[in-house]
Design an enzyme around this catalytic site. Sequence first.
Site, PDB file in Angstrom:
ATOM      1  N   ASP A  38       7.581  -1.721  -1.923  1.00  0.00           N
ATOM      2  CA  ASP A  38       6.154  -1.456  -1.931  1.00  0.00           C
ATOM      3  C   ASP A  38       5.971   0.061  -2.041  1.00  0.00           C
ATOM      4  O   ASP A  38       6.904   0.836  -1.778  1.00  0.00           O
ATOM      5  CB  ASP A  38       5.542  -1.993  -0.627  1.00  0.00           C
ATOM      6  CG  ASP A  38       4.074  -1.657  -0.493  1.00  0.00           C
ATOM      7  OD1 ASP A  38       3.315  -1.910  -1.443  1.00  0.00           O
ATOM      8  OD2 ASP A  38       3.689  -1.128   0.561  1.00  0.00           O
ATOM      9  N   ASP A  64       2.342   2.256  -1.460  1.00  0.00           N
ATOM     10  CA  ASP A  64       1.448   2.850  -0.454  1.00  0.00           C
ATOM     11  C   ASP A  64       1.798   2.370   0.950  1.00  0.00           C
ATOM     12  O   ASP A  64       1.831   1.172   1.220  1.00  0.00           O
ATOM     13  CB  ASP A  64      -0.013   2.494  -0.751  1.00  0.00           C
ATOM     14  CG  ASP A  64      -0.505   3.108  -2.056  1.00  0.00           C
ATOM     15  OD1 ASP A  64       0.249   3.901  -2.640  1.00  0.00           O
ATOM     16  OD2 ASP A  64      -1.625   2.781  -2.483  1.00  0.00           O
ATOM     17  N   ASP A 107       5.246  -2.838   4.031  1.00  0.00           N
ATOM     18  CA  ASP A 107       4.557  -2.603   5.304  1.00  0.00           C
ATOM     19  C   ASP A 107       3.330  -3.474   5.526  1.00  0.00           C
ATOM     20  O   ASP A 107       2.753  -3.457   6.609  1.00  0.00           O
ATOM     21  CB  ASP A 107       4.120  -1.131   5.394  1.00  0.00           C
ATOM     22  CG  ASP A 107       2.943  -0.836   4.473  1.00  0.00           C
ATOM     23  OD1 ASP A 107       2.988  -1.226   3.274  1.00  0.00           O
ATOM     24  OD2 ASP A 107       1.967  -0.221   4.932  1.00  0.00           O
TER      25      ASP A 107
END
Length: 265
Positions: A13, A15, A207
Amino acid sequence: MLRLNSSLMIVTDLDGSLLDHHDYNWDAASEWLQRLKQQAIPVVFCSSKTAAEMIPLQKRLGLSGTPFIAENGAFIAFNGEQIAAEEPGENYLALCRSLKTLQPTFRFTGFHDFSDADVARFTGLTLAEASQSRLRDASEVILWRDDGEKLDDFRAALAEHNLTLTQGGRFWHVMPAGCGKGIALHQLQQHIEQRTGEKRTTIGLGDGPNDVPMLEQVDYAVVIKGFSKTPVILSRRDQQNVYHTAHVGPQGWREGLDYFLAQPE
């Protein structure tokens, strides 16, 4: 611990993971990125970002030409070509038309309703980056302005249009049904295996809730401490292959690779 070798593939991922949630910095991950490049280990972006955002970012990080998964799985690129079934551009316009019919019932605003300046203000992106984030091919980012209790009704309404909803770190994302980071990664893995005859061992890092399908699909999962109110919970049985970081963002990214990968001798 895993050995650093070219049979590995890192799936990440962006951001809040490889990139800092607030300022999009990746300095803490730079050493690992260089090490992976030296070992010819691909770093595959798997993000809600658009292809228009990912390609220049790949260039800045020295990862040009690497496969990537954009828009939460609605767009997959391999060797510069799209390999997913979705038709870029046209599907996005159709999706936005469907969303427009739901706006009298639910309070939300899509990126297509905002200007570049609006998006820059919400996200901290530059105007150029905000413009790239609005060049969407197959999914829409929405700012939910209604009561949280109405989300289930919204999901049901989307399903009638063959659309689905997933939660990212900052926003909600509307995609064609049957899309997702996990499905897209599986498609990409199959494509790589067909093209190269090689099955790669995967380490995934994410996240947010929208990363769960990807983190379920990879061989080893790094759950980076994040800012989402919704916890990242995996249903995997091999918990020994899952690591939860103490740090956020690129510091957590580095921590996760430090945990799973042996340092070169």
